[in-house]
Design an enzyme around this catalytic site. Structure first.
Site, short mmCIF file in Angstrom:
data_model
loop_
_atom_site.label_atom_id
_atom_site.label_comp_id
_atom_site.label_asym_id
_atom_site.label_seq_id
_atom_site.Cartn_x
_atom_site.Cartn_y
_atom_site.Cartn_z
N TYR A 188 1.06 -0.95 -0.19
CA TYR A 188 -0.29 0.22 -0.05
C TYR A 188 0.67 1.43 0.20
CZ TYR A 188 -4.57 -1.96 0.29
OH TYR A 188 -6.43 -2.82 0.65
N LYS B 142 4.86 -15.00 1.28
CA LYS B 142 4.23 -15.38 0.00
C LYS B 142 6.16 -15.73 -0.59
CE LYS B 142 3.25 -16.48 -4.16
NZ LYS B 142 1.84 -17.56 -4.55
N ASP C 56 -1.33 -17.57 -0.83
CA ASP C 56 -2.56 -18.66 -1.45
C ASP C 56 -3.20 -19.85 -0.94
OD1 ASP C 56 -0.34 -19.83 -1.49
OD2 ASP C 56 0.22 -20.10 -4.25
N ASP D 257 -5.85 -7.54 4.01
CA ASP D 257 -7.14 -6.51 3.35
C ASP D 257 -7.83 -7.92 2.31
OD1 ASP D 257 -8.56 -5.16 1.69
OD2 ASP D 257 -7.86 -4.98 0.46
N ASP E 128 -11.63 -9.77 3.88
CA ASP E 128 -12.82 -10.20 3.23
C ASP E 128 -13.30 -11.51 3.05
OD1 ASP E 128 -13.16 -6.98 2.57
OD2 ASP E 128 -13.70 -7.17 1.03
C1 IPM Z 1 -10.24 -2.25 4.15
C2 IPM Z 1 -10.44 -1.33 2.85
C3 IPM Z 1 -9.71 -0.42 2.42
C4 IPM Z 1 -7.84 -1.02 2.40
C5 IPM Z 1 -9.72 0.39 1.68
C6 IPM Z 1 -11.63 1.60 1.01
C7 IPM Z 1 -8.78 1.53 1.36
O1 IPM Z 1 -10.62 -2.13 1.41
O2 IPM Z 1 -9.68 -1.66 4.97
O3 IPM Z 1 -10.02 -3.19 4.26
O4 IPM Z 1 -8.07 -1.68 1.48
O5 IPM Z 1 -7.52 -0.41 4.01
MG MG Z 2 -10.52 -4.14 2.83
#
Ligand code: IPM
Ligand code: MG
Length: 368
Positions: free
Chosen positions: A141, A191, A223, A247, A251
């Site tokens: 990032y 990785k 992975d 990140d 999710d």
């Molecule tokens: C998270 C979100 C953020 C990130 C975005 C909105 C920049 O996806 O907090 O997980 O990638 O960190």
């Molecule tokens: Mg996120």
């Protein structure tokens, strides 16, 4: 006690879910004799519209003057132009970086009432209780160079995955300390078969591991981890990993919990965090892991529970109010037991509550 909470509601459903978080804080305050003062600020698209930048320095300073920060979400189609000079997400990345919140804690546990709301088999979900620690101020990032340009042969873009030894050390050490306080298993995700930064990460994890002979350290490629998160999720205790990996994996992990609308997060920092985190009163930023959900914004449909659970983390880590944190978490458990559901966690045909009504249900569960 009196506390100041900086509140950055942001865009989309941010203001709606944060409003419910504040109601919960106020109820807790009234019950237990605390006073919460809110310092409201703008972040993301709303700040771009008002000030031409996703985060004003004055807002960062207001956050630094507070005991903790409660954040909603940023972003939306209005600000999505890939050519735009500034994006809502810049505000989020900037505040994490400027407040030096290098450790993002994303606990994932399953409320038994929601097991049927997930696409996975119940037997796979039984016993899932993990903590993902996502490094938050480095990695892909933030590494430089990070840019786009045009060459004679067309366009080019670059992002850089870079870490210093110190950056890896402090977050991995926190992973060991937190694992020590839990089931004593730490999975360091990298990785290392491809990336130099990962080979360094793994080397450092092994070195730090010598200080924690009681914690079982294992290494997993990202992975493989993505696969095991849905294959054998209950096998994980604490995961520590790079910013982007964390990140993506969280999710994925949110599916285990039934919805992104259920997952809170705490971003912490400071010197010696690994030693200090369990004492409470660490400055931090608290936000649901979900985004601004523009498709349902302003419709009273969003699930406020991730934000309310983030408020619980705020009470625990930044204010040192453990009993209060537990009361909030118990109230969330109770509303789920009572069958209250927002759309994202409802089964087909089940009655659903709006954002505010779900907040009402949590307040009712907290009691007068
Ligand atoms: C998270 C979100 C953020 C990130 C975005 C909105 C920049 O996806 O907090 O997980 O990638 O960190
Ligand atoms: Mg996120």
């Amino acid at each position: 006690m009196d506390f100041t909470i900086a509140v950055l509601a942001g865009d989309g459903i941010g203001p709606e879910v944060v409003a419910q978080g504040k109601r919960v804080l106020d109820r807790i305050g009234a019950q237990r004799g605390h006073r919460f003062t809110y310092a409201e600020g703008m972040i993301g698209g709303c700040a771009i519209d008002a000030h031409g930048t996703a985060l004003l320095d004055a807002t960062t300073n207001a956050c630094l003057g507070a005991d903790a920060v409660l954040l909603g979400a940023v972003g939306g189609p209005k600000w999505d132009d890939p050519k735009a000079k500034t994006r809502p997400e810049d505000g989020l990345l900037k505040i994490r970086k400027e407040l030096q919140l290098f450790a993002n804690l994303r606990p994932i546990s399953i409320f038994p009432q929601l097991i049927d709301s997930t696409p996975l088999k119940p037997e796979i979900l039984r016993g899932v209780d993990m903590l993902v620690i996502r490094e938050l101020t480095g990695g892909l990032y933030f590494g430089k160079p990070k840019k786009r340009w045009t060459t004679t042969r067309g366009r080019r873009g670059v992002d850089t995955l870079s870490y210093s030894e110190k950056e890896v050390e402090r977050v991995v050490r926190l992973g060991f300390e937190m694992a020590r306080a839990r089931r004593k298993k730490l999975t360091s995700v990298d990785k290392a078969n491809v990336l130099e930064s990962s080979r360094m990460w793994r080397e450092i994890a092994i070195e730090i591991g010598k200080d924690y002979p009681d914690v079982a350290l294992s290494h997993m490629l990202v992975d493989t981890c993505a696969m095991n998160l849905i294959r054998t999720p209950a096998s994980f205790d604490v995961i520590v990993t790079e910013n982007t990996f964390g990140d993506i994996l969280t999710d994925e992990a949110s599916v285990l919990a039934g919805s992104m609308g259920m997952l809170p997060s705490a971003s912490l920092g400071g010197r010696n965090l690994a030693k200090k985190w369990s004492g409470g009163k660490i400055f931090g930023l608290y936000e649901p892991i979900h985004g601004s959900a523009p498709d349902i914004a302003g419709q009273d449909k969003a699930n406020p529970l991730a934000t309310i659970l983030s408020v619980a983390l705020l009470l625990r880590y930044s204010l040192g109010l453990r009993a209060e944190a537990q009361a909030v978490e118990a109230a969330v458990r109770r509303v789920l037991e009572q069958g209250h559901r927002t759309g994202d966690i409802a089964r087909p045909g089940e009655r659903t509550l709006g954002t505010r009504a779900m907040g009402d249900a949590v307040l009712a569960a907290l009691g007068g």
